[in-house]
Design a protein around this motif. Structure first.
Motif, PDB file in Angstrom:
ATOM      1  N   GLN A 169       0.464  -1.215  -0.242  1.00 41.49           N
ATOM      2  CA  GLN A 169      -0.355   0.073  -0.051  1.00 41.49           C
ATOM      3  C   GLN A 169       0.535   1.213   0.137  1.00 41.49           C
ATOM      4  OE1 GLN A 169      -2.941   0.590   2.055  1.00 41.49           O
ATOM      5  NE2 GLN A 169      -3.589  -0.955   2.807  1.00 41.49           N
ATOM      6  N   VAL A 170       0.504   1.865  -0.702  1.00 45.48           N
ATOM      7  CA  VAL A 170       1.209   3.619  -1.090  1.00 45.48           C
ATOM      8  C   VAL A 170       0.275   4.392  -0.501  1.00 45.48           C
ATOM      9  CG1 VAL A 170       2.716   4.909  -2.565  1.00 45.48           C
ATOM     10  CG2 VAL A 170       2.392   2.538  -2.473  1.00 45.48           C
ATOM     11  N   ILE A 171       0.921   5.389   0.619  1.00 49.87           N
ATOM     12  CA  ILE A 171       0.047   6.108   1.212  1.00 49.87           C
ATOM     13  C   ILE A 171       0.888   7.580   1.346  1.00 49.87           C
ATOM     14  CG2 ILE A 171       0.415   6.344   3.587  1.00 49.87           C
ATOM     15  CD1 ILE A 171      -2.103   7.482   4.344  1.00 49.87           C
ATOM     16  N   THR A 172       0.519   8.838   1.006  1.00 47.68           N
ATOM     17  CA  THR A 172       1.336  10.117   0.276  1.00 47.68           C
ATOM     18  C   THR A 172       0.051  11.898   1.240  1.00 47.68           C
ATOM     19  OG1 THR A 172       2.297   9.455  -1.634  1.00 47.68           O
ATOM     20  CG2 THR A 172       2.460  11.648  -0.976  1.00 47.68           C
ATOM     21  N   PHE A 173       0.787  12.320   1.538  1.00 44.52           N
ATOM     22  CA  PHE A 173       0.060  13.475   2.277  1.00 44.52           C
ATOM     23  C   PHE A 173       0.947  14.612   1.154  1.00 44.52           C
ATOM     24  CE2 PHE A 173      -0.156  10.355   5.569  1.00 44.52           C
ATOM     25  CZ  PHE A 173      -1.524  10.330   5.702  1.00 44.52           C
ATOM     26  N   ASN A 174      -0.352  15.190   0.942  1.00 43.34           N
ATOM     27  CA  ASN A 174       0.082  16.834   0.864  1.00 43.34           C
ATOM     28  C   ASN A 174       0.668  17.243   1.787  1.00 43.34           C
ATOM     29  OD1 ASN A 174      -1.814  20.207  -0.203  1.00 43.34           O
ATOM     30  ND2 ASN A 174      -0.126  19.505  -0.986  1.00 43.34           N
ATOM     31  N   VAL A 175       1.932  17.810   1.880  1.00 42.97           N
ATOM     32  CA  VAL A 175       2.734  18.443   2.758  1.00 42.97           C
ATOM     33  C   VAL A 175       1.309  19.420   4.051  1.00 42.97           C
ATOM     34  CG1 VAL A 175       4.645  17.863   2.292  1.00 42.97           C
ATOM     35  CG2 VAL A 175       4.173  20.275   1.862  1.00 42.97           C
ATOM     36  N   LEU A 176       2.084  20.178   5.314  1.00 41.04           N
ATOM     37  CA  LEU A 176       1.427  20.783   5.936  1.00 41.04           C
ATOM     38  C   LEU A 176       1.970  22.331   5.470  1.00 41.04           C
ATOM     39  CD1 LEU A 176      -0.090  21.848   8.432  1.00 41.04           C
ATOM     40  CD2 LEU A 176       2.008  21.454   9.595  1.00 41.04           C
ATOM     41  N   GLY A 177       0.622  23.500   4.845  1.00 36.56           N
ATOM     42  CA  GLY A 177       1.361  24.377   4.038  1.00 36.56           C
ATOM     43  C   GLY A 177       0.918  24.132   2.664  1.00 36.56           C
ATOM     44  N   GLY A 178       1.010  23.542   1.801  1.00 40.06           N
ATOM     45  CA  GLY A 178       0.717  22.721   1.178  1.00 40.06           C
ATOM     46  C   GLY A 178      -0.552  23.851   0.107  1.00 40.06           C
ATOM     47  N   CYS A 179      -1.013  23.076  -0.907  1.00 37.38           N
ATOM     48  CA  CYS A 179      -1.747  23.793  -1.707  1.00 37.38           C
ATOM     49  C   CYS A 179      -3.077  22.892  -2.147  1.00 37.38           C
ATOM     50  CB  CYS A 179      -2.007  25.488  -2.647  1.00 37.38           C
ATOM     51  SG  CYS A 179      -0.372  24.673  -3.457  1.00 37.38           S
ATOM     52  N   ASN A 180      -3.037  21.761  -2.091  1.00 34.69           N
ATOM     53  CA  ASN A 180      -4.082  20.999  -2.309  1.00 34.69           C
ATOM     54  C   ASN A 180      -4.530  19.870  -1.815  1.00 34.69           C
ATOM     55  OD1 ASN A 180      -0.854  20.811  -4.737  1.00 34.69           O
ATOM     56  ND2 ASN A 180      -3.112  20.229  -5.573  1.00 34.69           N
ATOM     57  N   GLY A 181      -4.966  21.001  -0.395  1.00 34.63           N
ATOM     58  CA  GLY A 181      -6.331  20.031   0.168  1.00 34.63           C
ATOM     59  C   GLY A 181      -5.529  19.913   1.770  1.00 34.63           C
ATOM     60  N   SER A 182      -4.166  20.456   1.737  1.00 40.33           N
ATOM     61  CA  SER A 182      -4.106  20.320   3.665  1.00 40.33           C
ATOM     62  C   SER A 182      -4.176  21.514   3.762  1.00 40.33           C
ATOM     63  CB  SER A 182      -2.560  19.682   3.408  1.00 40.33           C
ATOM     64  OG  SER A 182      -2.319  18.105   3.145  1.00 40.33           O
ATOM     65  N   THR A 183      -4.088  22.326   5.044  1.00 41.13           N
ATOM     66  CA  THR A 183      -3.765  23.006   5.883  1.00 41.13           C
ATOM     67  C   THR A 183      -2.633  24.302   5.203  1.00 41.13           C
ATOM     68  OG1 THR A 183      -5.239  22.264   8.165  1.00 41.13           O
ATOM     69  CG2 THR A 183      -4.219  24.248   7.927  1.00 41.13           C
ATOM     70  N   GLY A 184      -2.997  25.029   4.921  1.00 41.28           N
ATOM     71  CA  GLY A 184      -2.286  25.866   4.030  1.00 41.28           C
ATOM     72  C   GLY A 184      -2.916  27.765   3.810  1.00 41.28           C
ATOM     73  N   PRO A 185      -1.865  28.269   3.777  1.00 43.19           N
ATOM     74  CA  PRO A 185      -2.074  29.615   3.266  1.00 43.19           C
ATOM     75  C   PRO A 185      -3.655  30.477   2.586  1.00 43.19           C
ATOM     76  CG  PRO A 185      -0.058  28.933   2.695  1.00 43.19           C
ATOM     77  CD  PRO A 185      -0.768  28.540   3.640  1.00 43.19           C
ATOM     78  N   GLN A 186      -4.235  28.915   2.471  1.00 46.87           N
ATOM     79  CA  GLN A 186      -5.231  29.206   1.071  1.00 46.87           C
ATOM     80  C   GLN A 186      -6.588  28.853   2.424  1.00 46.87           C
ATOM     81  OE1 GLN A 186      -4.951  27.370  -2.357  1.00 46.87           O
ATOM     82  NE2 GLN A 186      -5.103  29.246  -3.664  1.00 46.87           N
ATOM     83  N   SER A 187      -6.304  28.382   3.442  1.00 47.61           N
ATOM     84  CA  SER A 187      -6.940  27.831   3.770  1.00 47.61           C
ATOM     85  C   SER A 187      -7.997  28.692   4.566  1.00 47.61           C
ATOM     86  CB  SER A 187      -6.514  26.983   5.811  1.00 47.61           C
ATOM     87  OG  SER A 187      -6.141  25.277   4.502  1.00 47.61           O
ATOM     88  N   ILE A 188      -8.762  28.033   5.179  1.00 47.91           N
ATOM     89  CA  ILE A 188      -9.724  29.112   6.836  1.00 47.91           C
ATOM     90  C   ILE A 188      -9.408  29.062   7.686  1.00 47.91           C
ATOM     91  CG2 ILE A 188     -11.786  30.033   7.429  1.00 47.91           C
ATOM     92  CD1 ILE A 188     -11.625  30.178   3.910  1.00 47.91           C
ATOM     93  N   ASN A 189      -8.803  30.172   8.242  1.00 48.89           N
ATOM     94  CA  ASN A 189      -8.773  30.355   9.770  1.00 48.89           C
ATOM     95  C   ASN A 189      -9.887  30.012  10.396  1.00 48.89           C
ATOM     96  OD1 ASN A 189      -7.888  31.476  12.356  1.00 48.89           O
ATOM     97  ND2 ASN A 189      -6.882  32.592  11.196  1.00 48.89           N
ATOM     98  N   PRO A 190     -10.289  29.487  11.423  1.00 53.07           N
ATOM     99  CA  PRO A 190     -11.197  28.815  11.908  1.00 53.07           C
ATOM    100  C   PRO A 190     -11.193  30.140  13.124  1.00 53.07           C
ATOM    101  CG  PRO A 190      -8.762  27.588  13.011  1.00 53.07           C
ATOM    102  CD  PRO A 190      -8.799  27.871  11.674  1.00 53.07           C
TER     103      PRO A 190
END
Length: 361
Positions: free
Chosen positions: A80-101
């Motif tokens: 099984q192979v798993i890959t995360f979009n890094v923290l700070g990225g812009c492909n779905g992970s929390t980053g600059p484009q995310s909404i600040n709660p």
């Protein structure tokens, strides 16, 4: 009987995350791709600067097609192979484009600086949320390789095998210099607006220029000469119109990135690369080397300007459970994305060897 093959393209919530800086992020999410037989040994792939979680890909081919897949060196029939979009990225992970709660607005330039260690801590929390508590291997190149090294040092008992590619213990002055020019290009784009730009007026010119700068550093001069030489597209009628083939190539790469990447994420990830040093709070490389517990296959690439392979070799030359291999290539740093026939079999052999060891236990 064949095991069921799963494919997941989802997001996992990991709650709050305390960063190395002392700042705390809330409602953190990591986007991931996961593929392979249910119950098979798990391999974590860490992506590079402008990569994403789509290592394998589903409807479209992933960015490591040729190395990972059914029948490939990392065989998704066996793993099984798993890959995360890094923290700070812009492909779905929390980053600059995310909404600040807290503010209910996009973070943009209010997003705190993140480190490579922060990225690894977030990935561990995400794996635990998914019910994964051990990894067969962790592999990645460039910024991904930095994450691999930190995985082996932060959580040495979590994996059987580490495979860092095209990386060094810390980014040297040459690499920082290229990143500085890239930052200058983005932050001096009039549309950057100190990081608070709108989606329809983003600093596309600055980001495209930054990408062009990066592309020059990723390949060797020999490769540029071989591929482009002094090939001419046609007579130039202005200073902005590309005349030579190499100019056209760089323009294409710059514009291509602008269509899929966020300028703020680019800046934050560059800063994480600049600040990364596996020796911080750990001592010299000899002491650091003793912290690794996994079997290590380190792979460097001839002509890599950003991550000189001799520095990676030096890190692991004293390790009894580690080996270093130098790939003879004209591609330089980008060697970890091509010519899989030269070094993919090394990875396959190592993973098979570990399987045999585990079978004897």
């Amino acid at each position: 009987m064949d095991r069921e093959t799963i494919y997941e393209d989802q997001t996992v919530s990991i709650g709050s995350l305390m960063l190395e800086s002392g700042n705390e992020l809330h409602d953190v999410e990591l986007a991931y791709e996961r593929v392979g037989p249910r119950g098979a040994p798990m391999i974590l792939v860490c992506h590079a600067l402008t990569g994403n979680q789509y290592t394998v890909g589903h409807e479209e081919a992933g960015w490591w097609k040729g190395l990972i897949g059914k029948g490939a060196s990392i065989d998704t029939s066996d793993f099984q192979v798993i890959t995360f979009n890094v923290l700070g990225g812009c492909n779905g992970s929390t980053g600059p484009q995310s909404i600040n709660p807290v503010t209910q607005k996009r973070y943009q330039a209010d997003f705190p600086f993140v480190s490579v260690r922060d990225m690894v801590h977030s990935q561990k929390k995400a794996l635990e949320e998914l019910g994964i508590h051990h990894l067969h291997a962790v592999i990645g190149g460039s910024l991904g390789g930095m994450q691999v090294l930190e995985w082996g040092l932060l959580y040495p008992d979590w994996m059987d095998h580490l495979i860092p590619l095209a990386v060094t213990p810390t980014l040297n002055a040459y690499g920082i210099a290229y990143n500085a020019i890239s930052r200058f290009a983005i932050t001096n784009d009039p549309n950057w607006r100190n990081g608070y730009y709108s989606s329809d007026q983003a600093p596309t010119s600055g980001l495209a220029t930054a990408r062009m700068i990066g592309m020059v550093s990723y390949r060797t001069d020999e490769m540029f000469q071989k591929k482009f030489g002094r090939g001419v597209k046609g007579a130039s009628v202005s200073h902005k119109e590309p005349q030579y083939d190499v100019e056209s190539y760089l323009h294409y790469q710059g514009n291509k990135l602008v269509s899929r990447f966020d300028a703020n994420s680019y800046l934050y990830l560059l800063k994480a690369m600049d600040n990364h040093d596996i020796g911080i709070e750990r001592g010299n490389l000899t002491l650091v080397n003793k912290r690794f517990k996994a079997n290590i296959l380190a792979i460097g690439f001839k002509g890599d300007l950003i991550y000189p392979p001799d520095e990676l070799e030096k890190l692991f030359q004293q390790g009894s459970s580690s080996q270093f291999y130098l790939v003879d290539t004209k591609f330089g740093h980008d060697g970890f994305l091509v010519e899989f026939d030269k070094w993919g079999p090394l990875i396959k052999e190592q993973l098979t060897m570990i399987n045999k060891i585990e079978g004897v236990k």
